[in-house]
Design a protein around this motif. Structure first.
Motif, PDB file in Angstrom:
ATOM      1  N   ILE A   1       7.632  53.659  39.079  1.00  0.00           N
ATOM      2  CA  ILE A   1       8.668  53.859  38.074  1.00  0.00           C
ATOM      3  C   ILE A   1       8.606  52.752  37.029  1.00  0.00           C
ATOM      4  O   ILE A   1       8.876  52.988  35.845  1.00  0.00           O
ATOM      5  CB  ILE A   1      10.075  54.010  38.703  1.00  0.00           C
ATOM      6  CG1 ILE A   1      11.001  54.768  37.743  1.00  0.00           C
ATOM      7  CG2 ILE A   1      10.672  52.686  39.108  1.00  0.00           C
ATOM      8  CD1 ILE A   1      10.650  56.194  37.495  1.00  0.00           C
ATOM      9  N   GLU A   2       8.208  51.557  37.432  1.00  0.00           N
ATOM     10  CA  GLU A   2       8.039  50.470  36.468  1.00  0.00           C
ATOM     11  C   GLU A   2       6.903  50.783  35.491  1.00  0.00           C
ATOM     12  O   GLU A   2       7.042  50.538  34.282  1.00  0.00           O
ATOM     13  CB  GLU A   2       7.781  49.156  37.185  1.00  0.00           C
ATOM     14  CG  GLU A   2       9.003  48.610  37.900  1.00  0.00           C
ATOM     15  CD  GLU A   2       8.720  47.365  38.709  1.00  0.00           C
ATOM     16  OE1 GLU A   2       7.639  46.737  38.522  1.00  0.00           O
ATOM     17  OE2 GLU A   2       9.569  47.009  39.537  1.00  0.00           O
ATOM     18  N   LEU A   3       5.806  51.321  36.010  1.00  0.00           N
ATOM     19  CA  LEU A   3       4.698  51.709  35.138  1.00  0.00           C
ATOM     20  C   LEU A   3       5.125  52.819  34.194  1.00  0.00           C
ATOM     21  O   LEU A   3       4.859  52.773  32.993  1.00  0.00           O
ATOM     22  CB  LEU A   3       3.490  52.158  35.963  1.00  0.00           C
ATOM     23  CG  LEU A   3       2.280  52.648  35.168  1.00  0.00           C
ATOM     24  CD1 LEU A   3       1.787  51.580  34.195  1.00  0.00           C
ATOM     25  CD2 LEU A   3       1.173  53.077  36.123  1.00  0.00           C
ATOM     26  N   ARG A   4       5.841  53.808  34.702  1.00  0.00           N
ATOM     27  CA  ARG A   4       6.344  54.905  33.878  1.00  0.00           C
ATOM     28  C   ARG A   4       7.241  54.360  32.766  1.00  0.00           C
ATOM     29  O   ARG A   4       7.101  54.703  31.602  1.00  0.00           O
ATOM     30  CB  ARG A   4       7.116  55.889  34.747  1.00  0.00           C
ATOM     31  CG  ARG A   4       7.723  57.058  33.985  1.00  0.00           C
ATOM     32  CD  ARG A   4       9.239  56.872  33.940  1.00  0.00           C
ATOM     33  NE  ARG A   4       9.888  58.017  33.319  1.00  0.00           N
ATOM     34  CZ  ARG A   4      10.687  57.910  32.266  1.00  0.00           C
ATOM     35  NH1 ARG A   4      10.937  56.750  31.721  1.00  0.00           N
ATOM     36  NH2 ARG A   4      11.245  58.976  31.761  1.00  0.00           N
ATOM     37  N   ASN A   5       8.147  53.476  33.140  1.00  0.00           N
ATOM     38  CA  ASN A   5       9.077  52.923  32.166  1.00  0.00           C
ATOM     39  C   ASN A   5       8.368  52.078  31.111  1.00  0.00           C
ATOM     40  O   ASN A   5       8.717  52.131  29.930  1.00  0.00           O
ATOM     41  CB  ASN A   5      10.168  52.111  32.863  1.00  0.00           C
ATOM     42  CG  ASN A   5      11.102  52.987  33.655  1.00  0.00           C
ATOM     43  OD1 ASN A   5      11.196  54.191  33.440  1.00  0.00           O
ATOM     44  ND2 ASN A   5      11.799  52.386  34.609  1.00  0.00           N
ATOM     45  N   ASN A   6       7.375  51.317  31.518  1.00  0.00           N
ATOM     46  CA  ASN A   6       6.609  50.504  30.571  1.00  0.00           C
ATOM     47  C   ASN A   6       5.839  51.373  29.584  1.00  0.00           C
ATOM     48  O   ASN A   6       5.800  51.077  28.386  1.00  0.00           O
ATOM     49  CB  ASN A   6       5.654  49.563  31.299  1.00  0.00           C
ATOM     50  CG  ASN A   6       6.374  48.448  32.020  1.00  0.00           C
ATOM     51  OD1 ASN A   6       7.515  48.118  31.701  1.00  0.00           O
ATOM     52  ND2 ASN A   6       5.724  47.867  33.002  1.00  0.00           N
ATOM     53  N   ILE A   7       5.234  52.437  30.074  1.00  0.00           N
ATOM     54  CA  ILE A   7       4.496  53.351  29.204  1.00  0.00           C
ATOM     55  C   ILE A   7       5.439  54.000  28.201  1.00  0.00           C
ATOM     56  O   ILE A   7       5.170  54.019  26.996  1.00  0.00           O
ATOM     57  CB  ILE A   7       3.748  54.418  30.033  1.00  0.00           C
ATOM     58  CG1 ILE A   7       2.599  53.776  30.805  1.00  0.00           C
ATOM     59  CG2 ILE A   7       3.233  55.549  29.131  1.00  0.00           C
ATOM     60  CD1 ILE A   7       1.960  54.693  31.832  1.00  0.00           C
ATOM     61  N   VAL A   8       6.552  54.525  28.691  1.00  0.00           N
ATOM     62  CA  VAL A   8       7.505  55.201  27.811  1.00  0.00           C
ATOM     63  C   VAL A   8       8.105  54.214  26.812  1.00  0.00           C
ATOM     64  O   VAL A   8       8.241  54.536  25.628  1.00  0.00           O
ATOM     65  CB  VAL A   8       8.605  55.906  28.634  1.00  0.00           C
ATOM     66  CG1 VAL A   8       9.720  56.416  27.743  1.00  0.00           C
ATOM     67  CG2 VAL A   8       8.002  57.055  29.439  1.00  0.00           C
ATOM     68  N   LYS A   9       8.438  53.030  27.263  1.00  0.00           N
ATOM     69  CA  LYS A   9       9.003  52.022  26.366  1.00  0.00           C
ATOM     70  C   LYS A   9       8.036  51.713  25.227  1.00  0.00           C
ATOM     71  O   LYS A   9       8.444  51.644  24.059  1.00  0.00           O
ATOM     72  CB  LYS A   9       9.323  50.744  27.152  1.00  0.00           C
ATOM     73  CG  LYS A   9       9.915  49.642  26.330  1.00  0.00           C
ATOM     74  CD  LYS A   9      10.196  48.416  27.186  1.00  0.00           C
ATOM     75  CE  LYS A   9      10.697  47.268  26.342  1.00  0.00           C
ATOM     76  NZ  LYS A   9      10.912  46.053  27.146  1.00  0.00           N
ATOM     77  N   GLU A  10       6.777  51.531  25.541  1.00  0.00           N
ATOM     78  CA  GLU A  10       5.780  51.221  24.514  1.00  0.00           C
ATOM     79  C   GLU A  10       5.588  52.391  23.556  1.00  0.00           C
ATOM     80  O   GLU A  10       5.500  52.203  22.338  1.00  0.00           O
ATOM     81  CB  GLU A  10       4.445  50.848  25.167  1.00  0.00           C
ATOM     82  CG  GLU A  10       3.403  50.375  24.190  1.00  0.00           C
ATOM     83  CD  GLU A  10       3.744  49.047  23.519  1.00  0.00           C
ATOM     84  OE1 GLU A  10       3.221  48.810  22.411  1.00  0.00           O
ATOM     85  OE2 GLU A  10       4.510  48.252  24.083  1.00  0.00           O
ATOM     86  N   LEU A  11       5.540  53.605  24.087  1.00  0.00           N
ATOM     87  CA  LEU A  11       5.376  54.781  23.232  1.00  0.00           C
ATOM     88  C   LEU A  11       6.592  54.990  22.335  1.00  0.00           C
ATOM     89  O   LEU A  11       6.451  55.379  21.175  1.00  0.00           O
ATOM     90  CB  LEU A  11       5.105  56.016  24.076  1.00  0.00           C
ATOM     91  CG  LEU A  11       3.748  56.033  24.774  1.00  0.00           C
ATOM     92  CD1 LEU A  11       3.677  57.163  25.783  1.00  0.00           C
ATOM     93  CD2 LEU A  11       2.626  56.133  23.764  1.00  0.00           C
ATOM     94  N   CYS A  12       7.773  54.716  22.845  1.00  0.00           N
ATOM     95  CA  CYS A  12       8.991  54.822  22.028  1.00  0.00           C
ATOM     96  C   CYS A  12       8.971  53.781  20.910  1.00  0.00           C
ATOM     97  O   CYS A  12       9.368  54.073  19.774  1.00  0.00           O
ATOM     98  CB  CYS A  12      10.232  54.652  22.884  1.00  0.00           C
ATOM     99  SG  CYS A  12      10.550  56.052  23.965  1.00  0.00           S
TER     100      CYS A  12
END
Length: 66
Positions: free
Chosen positions: A37-48
């Motif tokens: 979930i941390e990896l998912r959140n980091n990816i989404v945060k960067e894309l946002c």
């Protein structure tokens, strides 16, 4: 083989990005390993950040093409 310092997502489709995000969520839900979930959140945060959108806007955008 050269070392990879950064990974480019420019070749990934919207569908691929959505699958990666959903797969990380699913894996976290079924393993209870916070790394997913941390990896998912980091990816989404960067894309946002790159698209100047909120998480909700970005995920809705990815889902709208499916």
């Amino acid at each position: 083989m050269e070392l990879i310092d950064q990974v480019s997502i420019s070749a990934l489709s919207k569908r691929d990005l959505l699958l990666i995000i959903k797969a990380l969520e699913y894996t976290n839900d079924n393993t209870n390993l916070e790394d997913f979930i941390e990896l998912r959140n980091n990816i989404v945060k960067e894309l946002c950040f790159l698209t100047n959108t909120t998480e909700e806007q970005f995920v809705t955008y990815l889902e709208s093409s499916n």
